[in-house]
Write a protein that holds these residues in place. Structure first.
Motif, PDB file in Angstrom:
ATOM      1  N   ALA A   5       0.826  -1.213   0.000  1.00 33.85           N
ATOM      2  CA  ALA A   5       0.000   0.000   0.000  1.00 33.85           C
ATOM      3  C   ALA A   5       0.857   1.258   0.000  1.00 33.85           C
ATOM      4  O   ALA A   5       1.984   1.276   0.508  1.00 33.85           O
ATOM      5  CB  ALA A   5      -0.913   0.006   1.221  1.00 33.85           C
ATOM      6  N   LYS A   6       0.280   2.303  -0.575  1.00 33.34           N
ATOM      7  CA  LYS A   6       0.811   3.651  -0.402  1.00 33.34           C
ATOM      8  C   LYS A   6       0.340   4.120   0.967  1.00 33.34           C
ATOM      9  O   LYS A   6      -0.865   4.131   1.254  1.00 33.34           O
ATOM     10  CB  LYS A   6       0.282   4.574  -1.501  1.00 33.34           C
ATOM     11  N   VAL A   7       1.288   4.540   1.820  1.00 35.57           N
ATOM     12  CA  VAL A   7       0.916   4.838   3.202  1.00 35.57           C
ATOM     13  C   VAL A   7       1.110   6.302   3.592  1.00 35.57           C
ATOM     14  O   VAL A   7       0.565   6.739   4.606  1.00 35.57           O
ATOM     15  CB  VAL A   7       1.693   3.934   4.187  1.00 35.57           C
ATOM     16  N   GLU A   8       1.883   7.064   2.810  1.00 32.98           N
ATOM     17  CA  GLU A   8       2.107   8.475   3.135  1.00 32.98           C
ATOM     18  C   GLU A   8       2.116   9.298   1.859  1.00 32.98           C
ATOM     19  O   GLU A   8       2.413   8.785   0.773  1.00 32.98           O
ATOM     20  CB  GLU A   8       3.446   8.672   3.868  1.00 32.98           C
ATOM     21  N   ARG A   9       1.832  10.587   1.999  1.00 29.07           N
ATOM     22  CA  ARG A   9       1.785  11.502   0.858  1.00 29.07           C
ATOM     23  C   ARG A   9       3.168  12.073   0.566  1.00 29.07           C
ATOM     24  O   ARG A   9       3.409  13.274   0.664  1.00 29.07           O
ATOM     25  CB  ARG A   9       0.766  12.617   1.131  1.00 29.07           C
ATOM     26  N   SER A  10       4.072  11.166   0.218  1.00 30.18           N
ATOM     27  CA  SER A  10       5.444  11.542  -0.091  1.00 30.18           C
ATOM     28  C   SER A  10       6.009  10.493  -1.030  1.00 30.18           C
ATOM     29  O   SER A  10       5.424   9.422  -1.223  1.00 30.18           O
ATOM     30  CB  SER A  10       6.287  11.629   1.184  1.00 30.18           C
ATOM     31  N   ALA A  51      -1.745  14.186  -9.274  1.00 27.28           N
ATOM     32  CA  ALA A  51      -2.973  13.536  -9.746  1.00 27.28           C
ATOM     33  C   ALA A  51      -3.541  12.552  -8.735  1.00 27.28           C
ATOM     34  O   ALA A  51      -4.719  12.178  -8.827  1.00 27.28           O
ATOM     35  CB  ALA A  51      -2.696  12.811 -11.062  1.00 27.28           C
ATOM     36  N   PHE A  52      -2.731  12.146  -7.752  1.00 30.04           N
ATOM     37  CA  PHE A  52      -3.170  11.118  -6.811  1.00 30.04           C
ATOM     38  C   PHE A  52      -3.455  11.672  -5.417  1.00 30.04           C
ATOM     39  O   PHE A  52      -3.615  10.917  -4.461  1.00 30.04           O
ATOM     40  CB  PHE A  52      -2.125  10.003  -6.756  1.00 30.04           C
ATOM     41  N   GLU A  53      -3.571  12.988  -5.325  1.00 31.83           N
ATOM     42  CA  GLU A  53      -3.874  13.610  -4.040  1.00 31.83           C
ATOM     43  C   GLU A  53      -5.216  13.123  -3.473  1.00 31.83           C
ATOM     44  O   GLU A  53      -5.432  13.145  -2.268  1.00 31.83           O
ATOM     45  CB  GLU A  53      -3.903  15.136  -4.176  1.00 31.83           C
ATOM     46  N   ARG A  54      -6.120  12.702  -4.365  1.00 29.52           N
ATOM     47  CA  ARG A  54      -7.448  12.293  -3.895  1.00 29.52           C
ATOM     48  C   ARG A  54      -7.431  10.959  -3.144  1.00 29.52           C
ATOM     49  O   ARG A  54      -8.420  10.597  -2.505  1.00 29.52           O
ATOM     50  CB  ARG A  54      -8.403  12.173  -5.078  1.00 29.52           C
ATOM     51  N   MET A  55      -6.335  10.232  -3.218  1.00 26.02           N
ATOM     52  CA  MET A  55      -6.293   8.911  -2.586  1.00 26.02           C
ATOM     53  C   MET A  55      -6.435   9.017  -1.083  1.00 26.02           C
ATOM     54  O   MET A  55      -5.892   9.919  -0.446  1.00 26.02           O
ATOM     55  CB  MET A  55      -4.981   8.202  -2.934  1.00 26.02           C
ATOM     56  N   GLU A  56      -7.189   8.090  -0.520  1.00 22.18           N
ATOM     57  CA  GLU A  56      -7.277   7.951   0.928  1.00 22.18           C
ATOM     58  C   GLU A  56      -6.292   6.871   1.350  1.00 22.18           C
ATOM     59  O   GLU A  56      -6.407   5.719   0.938  1.00 22.18           O
ATOM     60  CB  GLU A  56      -8.703   7.590   1.349  1.00 22.18           C
ATOM     61  N   LEU A  57      -5.320   7.257   2.156  1.00 22.05           N
ATOM     62  CA  LEU A  57      -4.248   6.341   2.518  1.00 22.05           C
ATOM     63  C   LEU A  57      -4.488   5.701   3.880  1.00 22.05           C
ATOM     64  O   LEU A  57      -5.109   6.314   4.751  1.00 22.05           O
ATOM     65  CB  LEU A  57      -2.915   7.105   2.515  1.00 22.05           C
ATOM     66  N   PRO A  58      -4.010   4.463   4.056  1.00 19.20           N
ATOM     67  CA  PRO A  58      -3.277   3.643   3.095  1.00 19.20           C
ATOM     68  C   PRO A  58      -4.211   2.968   2.089  1.00 19.20           C
ATOM     69  O   PRO A  58      -5.324   2.568   2.426  1.00 19.20           O
ATOM     70  CB  PRO A  58      -2.599   2.599   3.976  1.00 19.20           C
ATOM     71  N   THR A  59      -3.767   2.863   0.848  1.00 18.56           N
ATOM     72  CA  THR A  59      -4.499   2.170  -0.214  1.00 18.56           C
ATOM     73  C   THR A  59      -3.570   1.177  -0.889  1.00 18.56           C
ATOM     74  O   THR A  59      -2.462   1.545  -1.296  1.00 18.56           O
ATOM     75  CB  THR A  59      -5.029   3.164  -1.260  1.00 18.56           C
ATOM     76  N   VAL A  60      -4.014  -0.068  -0.987  1.00 18.76           N
ATOM     77  CA  VAL A  60      -3.271  -1.081  -1.736  1.00 18.76           C
ATOM     78  C   VAL A  60      -3.373  -0.735  -3.216  1.00 18.76           C
ATOM     79  O   VAL A  60      -4.469  -0.512  -3.737  1.00 18.76           O
ATOM     80  CB  VAL A  60      -3.834  -2.487  -1.477  1.00 18.76           C
ATOM     81  N   ALA A 110     -16.277   7.927 -12.457  1.00 17.49           N
ATOM     82  CA  ALA A 110     -15.537   6.664 -12.446  1.00 17.49           C
ATOM     83  C   ALA A 110     -14.672   6.537 -11.202  1.00 17.49           C
ATOM     84  O   ALA A 110     -14.181   7.536 -10.649  1.00 17.49           O
ATOM     85  CB  ALA A 110     -14.665   6.560 -13.691  1.00 17.49           C
ATOM     86  N   VAL A 111     -14.482   5.312 -10.764  1.00 19.87           N
ATOM     87  CA  VAL A 111     -13.510   5.000  -9.721  1.00 19.87           C
ATOM     88  C   VAL A 111     -12.500   4.025 -10.320  1.00 19.87           C
ATOM     89  O   VAL A 111     -12.836   3.210 -11.186  1.00 19.87           O
ATOM     90  CB  VAL A 111     -14.162   4.417  -8.455  1.00 19.87           C
ATOM     91  N   ILE A 112     -11.268   4.127  -9.849  1.00 24.93           N
ATOM     92  CA  ILE A 112     -10.175   3.358 -10.442  1.00 24.93           C
ATOM     93  C   ILE A 112      -9.588   2.424  -9.395  1.00 24.93           C
ATOM     94  O   ILE A 112      -9.226   2.853  -8.289  1.00 24.93           O
ATOM     95  CB  ILE A 112      -9.087   4.299 -10.980  1.00 24.93           C
ATOM     96  N   THR A 113      -9.493   1.165  -9.764  1.00 19.97           N
ATOM     97  CA  THR A 113      -8.900   0.166  -8.881  1.00 19.97           C
ATOM     98  C   THR A 113      -7.448   0.517  -8.589  1.00 19.97           C
ATOM     99  O   THR A 113      -6.691   0.918  -9.480  1.00 19.97           O
ATOM    100  CB  THR A 113      -8.985  -1.227  -9.539  1.00 19.97           C
ATOM    101  N   GLY A 114      -7.060   0.386  -7.330  1.00 23.33           N
ATOM    102  CA  GLY A 114      -5.702   0.704  -6.924  1.00 23.33           C
ATOM    103  C   GLY A 114      -5.448   2.176  -6.690  1.00 23.33           C
ATOM    104  O   GLY A 114      -4.341   2.566  -6.331  1.00 23.33           O
ATOM    105  N   VAL A 115      -6.486   2.993  -6.895  1.00 25.84           N
ATOM    106  CA  VAL A 115      -6.402   4.428  -6.622  1.00 25.84           C
ATOM    107  C   VAL A 115      -7.517   4.834  -5.667  1.00 25.84           C
ATOM    108  O   VAL A 115      -7.275   5.367  -4.577  1.00 25.84           O
ATOM    109  CB  VAL A 115      -6.487   5.262  -7.921  1.00 25.84           C
ATOM    110  N   ASP A 116      -8.756   4.570  -6.079  1.00 31.56           N
ATOM    111  CA  ASP A 116      -9.926   4.949  -5.269  1.00 31.56           C
ATOM    112  C   ASP A 116     -10.370   3.852  -4.316  1.00 31.56           C
ATOM    113  O   ASP A 116     -11.198   4.087  -3.438  1.00 31.56           O
ATOM    114  CB  ASP A 116     -11.079   5.329  -6.196  1.00 31.56           C
ATOM    115  N   HIS A 117      -9.861   2.657  -4.498  1.00 35.50           N
ATOM    116  CA  HIS A 117     -10.084   1.558  -3.570  1.00 35.50           C
ATOM    117  C   HIS A 117      -8.938   0.578  -3.724  1.00 35.50           C
ATOM    118  O   HIS A 117      -8.169   0.657  -4.680  1.00 35.50           O
ATOM    119  CB  HIS A 117     -11.436   0.862  -3.815  1.00 35.50           C
ATOM    120  N   ASP A 118      -8.818  -0.358  -2.783  1.00 38.94           N
ATOM    121  CA  ASP A 118      -7.688  -1.286  -2.790  1.00 38.94           C
ATOM    122  C   ASP A 118      -7.593  -2.045  -4.113  1.00 38.94           C
ATOM    123  O   ASP A 118      -8.602  -2.431  -4.713  1.00 38.94           O
ATOM    124  CB  ASP A 118      -7.809  -2.284  -1.640  1.00 38.94           C
ATOM    125  N   GLY A 119      -6.337  -2.254  -4.529  1.00 39.73           N
ATOM    126  CA  GLY A 119      -6.081  -2.885  -5.811  1.00 39.73           C
ATOM    127  C   GLY A 119      -5.514  -4.282  -5.707  1.00 39.73           C
ATOM    128  O   GLY A 119      -5.798  -5.025  -4.749  1.00 39.73           O
TER     129      GLY A 119
END
Length: 346
Positions: A5-10, A51-60, A110-119
């Motif tokens: 998962a992406k866990v931090e905004r860095s 472009a990925f600022e909208r992600m809620e972390l952590p997201t797989v 649209a929602v995108i797998t691995g961005v808007d929900h776990d992938g």
């Protein structure tokens, strides 16, 4: 189960997190993931582009994958346990104007797998059956993991370009979408040249040559002389910009012939240039984004028939257990299409 998962905004900040094995709801199936690819957008998440600022972390993360159905929810009629599947990862809402007129790839919601929900960088994923696509019997599982990016190239070339037999084609950018676009354009009869920059010289441009394409290193080669030789001084009939860099469009304008076509596939951000020359040369500027059902159908046929050489294209050197190495190598241009064996997470 574990998921990467992406866990931090860095930049970087990828860690394994624990997830409950999902249960398929009504209209969903549970897919056991076998193989998953690393895409340019995954690298964008790794570097955490805006472009990925909208992600809620952590997201797989992860959206290019091939797996097998292991459980079905209520109301599922199209798939059964044991079926091999890939996902069309941009899930349209089905209700907006674009969805209603058959343009689900540009759905307003649209929602995108691995961005808007776990992938798919985990062992199991629950997916609506309407988002799944069956894998043909004659396509092997590891190659099927490349069907999604192939479908993007298929849409760019077959649906959105006018490449035909004998056309002179330039593909800017030897990344994964670029080399897939080159292969699809060649299958359509185009004579294809692939260009790259200095960091592509060690791996990606040689890979393009191994796939059968002449290459141009814009950092070292005389691009004007190359254009003169390849096109008899006229310019390329079609130029695909897959670079994802602001310079890609301006370079494409220099390379395309008058009356030719530029197809924008990479997302370049902002660029400044004079547009009057495009108007005076009547250059067709076409955008191409994502893919839809028929594009997946085409991608599997291209893979099955060998028009897309997955055996040469796919890089199996990397492990998801040491993902930083894969991501850093990808960003530096030292690989093109890593595909991970997800069974390592078991």
């Amino acid at each position: 189960m574990r998921g990467l998962a992406k866990v931090e905004r860095s930049s970087g900040a990828m860690e394994f997190v624990e997830r409950q094995k999902p249960e398929p709801g009504a209209g969903e199936v549970l897919v056991e993931v076998d193989y998953a690819g690393l895409c340019g957008s995954d690298a964008g998440i790794y570097e955490f582009e805006s472009a990925f600022e909208r992600m809620e972390l952590p997201t797989v993360i992860g959206h290019e994958y091939a797996g097998r159905v292991v459980e079905v929810g209520d109301g599922v009629t199209e798939f059964g346990v044991g079926d091999r599947v890939v996902e069309r990862p941009i899930r349209g809402c089905g209700e907006c104007y674009q969805c209603r007129i058959g343009e689900e790839n540009v759905c307003q919601d649209a929602v995108i797998t691995g961005v808007d929900h776990d992938g798919a960088y985990e062992r199991f994923i629950a997916v609506p059956e309407r988002a799944l696509h069956p894998i043909p019997d004659d396509v092997e599982q590891r190659h099927a993991a490349v069907a999604e990016p192939t479908s993007i190239a298929a849409r760019a070339v077959i649906e959105n370009s006018r490449v035909g037999a004998g056309d002179r084609v330039l593909v800017e950018g030897p990344g994964p979408i670029g080399l897939l676009t080159a292969q699809v354009a060649a299958a359509q009869g185009g004579t294809v040249v692939v260009s790259g920059v200095g960091q592509d010289a060690d791996y990606r441009l040689p890979l393009a040559e191994e796939l059968g394409f002449e290459t141009v290193n814009v950092a070292d080669d005389d691009t004007e002389a190359r254009r003169e030789r390849h096109t008899d001084g006229v310019g390329y009939d079609v130029v695909f910009d897959t670079t994802g860099h602001p310079s890609g469009l301006t370079t494409a304008v220099d390379e395309v012939r008058k009356g030719g076509q530029i197809v924008l596939v990479g997302q370049t951000g902002e660029t400044s240039m004079p547009y009057s020359p495009l108007v005076r040369a009547e250059i067709d500027l076409q955008c191409s984004y994502a893919s839809m059902y028929e594009d997946f159908e085409r991608s599997f046929r291209l893979i099955r028939d060998g028009d897309v050489d997955c055996e040469t294209f796919v890089d199996t050197r990397f492990s998801l257990l040491e993902a930083d190495e894969a991501f850093e190598t990808f960003i530096e241009g030292g690989t093109c299409k890593p595909v991970f064996d997800i069974s390592e997470l078991a």
